[in-house]
Design a protein around this motif. Sequence first.
Motif, short mmCIF file in Angstrom:
data_model
loop_
_atom_site.label_atom_id
_atom_site.label_comp_id
_atom_site.label_asym_id
_atom_site.label_seq_id
_atom_site.Cartn_x
_atom_site.Cartn_y
_atom_site.Cartn_z
N SER A 43 0.82 -1.23 0.00
CA SER A 43 0.00 0.00 0.00
C SER A 43 0.85 1.27 0.00
O SER A 43 0.45 2.29 0.55
N ILE A 44 2.03 1.19 -0.58
CA ILE A 44 2.88 2.37 -0.73
C ILE A 44 2.53 3.02 -2.06
O ILE A 44 2.68 2.41 -3.11
N GLN A 45 2.07 4.25 -2.02
CA GLN A 45 1.69 4.94 -3.24
C GLN A 45 2.60 6.12 -3.55
O GLN A 45 2.23 7.05 -4.23
N GLU A 46 3.81 6.08 -3.03
CA GLU A 46 4.80 7.12 -3.29
C GLU A 46 5.25 7.04 -4.75
O GLU A 46 5.70 5.99 -5.20
N PRO A 47 5.13 8.14 -5.50
CA PRO A 47 5.53 8.09 -6.92
C PRO A 47 7.01 7.77 -7.14
O PRO A 47 7.36 7.07 -8.09
N SER A 48 7.87 8.26 -6.26
CA SER A 48 9.30 8.00 -6.45
C SER A 48 9.63 6.53 -6.20
O SER A 48 10.59 6.01 -6.75
N PHE A 49 8.84 5.85 -5.38
CA PHE A 49 9.07 4.42 -5.15
C PHE A 49 8.86 3.61 -6.42
O PHE A 49 9.51 2.60 -6.62
N GLY A 50 7.98 4.06 -7.26
CA GLY A 50 7.75 3.37 -8.52
C GLY A 50 8.70 3.80 -9.62
O GLY A 50 9.08 3.01 -10.47
N ALA A 51 9.09 5.08 -9.60
CA ALA A 51 9.90 5.61 -10.70
C ALA A 51 11.38 5.24 -10.59
O ALA A 51 12.02 4.93 -11.60
N VAL A 52 11.91 5.28 -9.39
CA VAL A 52 13.35 5.06 -9.21
C VAL A 52 13.78 3.65 -9.63
O VAL A 52 14.76 3.50 -10.39
N PRO A 53 13.10 2.58 -9.22
CA PRO A 53 13.53 1.25 -9.69
C PRO A 53 13.39 1.07 -11.20
O PRO A 53 14.23 0.41 -11.82
N ARG A 54 12.37 1.67 -11.78
CA ARG A 54 12.20 1.55 -13.23
C ARG A 54 13.32 2.28 -13.97
O ARG A 54 13.85 1.76 -14.97
N LEU A 55 13.67 3.47 -13.51
CA LEU A 55 14.78 4.20 -14.13
C LEU A 55 16.11 3.49 -13.93
O LEU A 55 16.95 3.45 -14.84
N ALA A 56 16.31 2.91 -12.75
CA ALA A 56 17.54 2.16 -12.50
C ALA A 56 17.61 0.93 -13.41
O ALA A 56 18.67 0.62 -13.95
N ALA A 57 16.49 0.26 -13.59
CA ALA A 57 16.47 -0.91 -14.48
C ALA A 57 16.75 -0.49 -15.92
O ALA A 57 17.46 -1.19 -16.65
N LEU A 58 16.20 0.64 -16.34
CA LEU A 58 16.46 1.14 -17.70
C LEU A 58 17.94 1.44 -17.88
O LEU A 58 18.56 1.03 -18.87
N PHE A 59 18.55 2.13 -16.92
CA PHE A 59 19.96 2.47 -17.00
C PHE A 59 20.83 1.21 -17.04
O PHE A 59 21.74 1.09 -17.87
N LEU A 60 20.56 0.27 -16.14
CA LEU A 60 21.36 -0.96 -16.11
C LEU A 60 21.18 -1.80 -17.37
O LEU A 60 22.14 -2.39 -17.87
N THR A 61 19.96 -1.83 -17.89
CA THR A 61 19.72 -2.59 -19.12
C THR A 61 20.49 -1.97 -20.28
O THR A 61 21.10 -2.68 -21.08
N PHE A 62 20.46 -0.64 -20.39
CA PHE A 62 21.24 0.02 -21.44
C PHE A 62 22.72 -0.24 -21.26
O PHE A 62 23.43 -0.49 -22.23
N LEU A 63 23.19 -0.19 -20.03
CA LEU A 63 24.60 -0.40 -19.76
C LEU A 63 25.05 -1.80 -20.16
O LEU A 63 26.09 -1.99 -20.78
N VAL A 64 24.22 -2.80 -19.84
CA VAL A 64 24.57 -4.18 -20.16
C VAL A 64 24.40 -4.46 -21.66
O VAL A 64 25.20 -5.16 -22.28
N ALA A 65 23.35 -3.91 -22.26
CA ALA A 65 23.03 -4.23 -23.66
C ALA A 65 23.73 -3.34 -24.67
O ALA A 65 23.66 -3.61 -25.87
N LEU A 66 24.41 -2.30 -24.22
CA LEU A 66 25.01 -1.35 -25.15
C LEU A 66 26.00 -1.99 -26.14
O LEU A 66 25.94 -1.67 -27.33
N PRO A 67 26.89 -2.88 -25.71
CA PRO A 67 27.78 -3.49 -26.71
C PRO A 67 27.01 -4.27 -27.78
O PRO A 67 27.34 -4.18 -28.97
N TRP A 68 26.01 -5.03 -27.38
CA TRP A 68 25.22 -5.79 -28.34
C TRP A 68 24.42 -4.85 -29.25
O TRP A 68 24.35 -5.07 -30.46
N LEU A 69 23.84 -3.79 -28.68
CA LEU A 69 23.09 -2.83 -29.49
C LEU A 69 23.99 -2.17 -30.53
O LEU A 69 23.61 -2.04 -31.70
#
Length: 89
Positions: A43-69
């Motif tokens: 029941s946590i409805q804090e917007p930053s709680f949802g946004a921060v993990p998604r942005l971190a996942a996006l950054f890490l995915t780009f970092l890992v996938a960048l050589p292949w891309l």
Amino acid sequence: MNERLAIEVVQQALLQTMWLCLPILGILFIVGVAVSLIQTLTSIQEPSFGAVPRLAALFLTFLVALPWLTTSLVTYAGRLFGNLAKYAH
């Protein structure tokens, strides 16, 4: 360039785009579902709680996938420019 070759070039570009976006969208979908589930269960409805993990996942995915891309894009561009003589007629 005739109509068939134009359709082939656009089709290959769209397929390449799909294959490049698929891993990133897949990871972000899984992280988004997990974060939404955690938010619902706690029941946590804090917007930053949802946004921060998604942005971190996006950054890490780009970092890992960048050589292949990069390799995929360079290979595609090489094939496209290598076939310019075929497309020029």
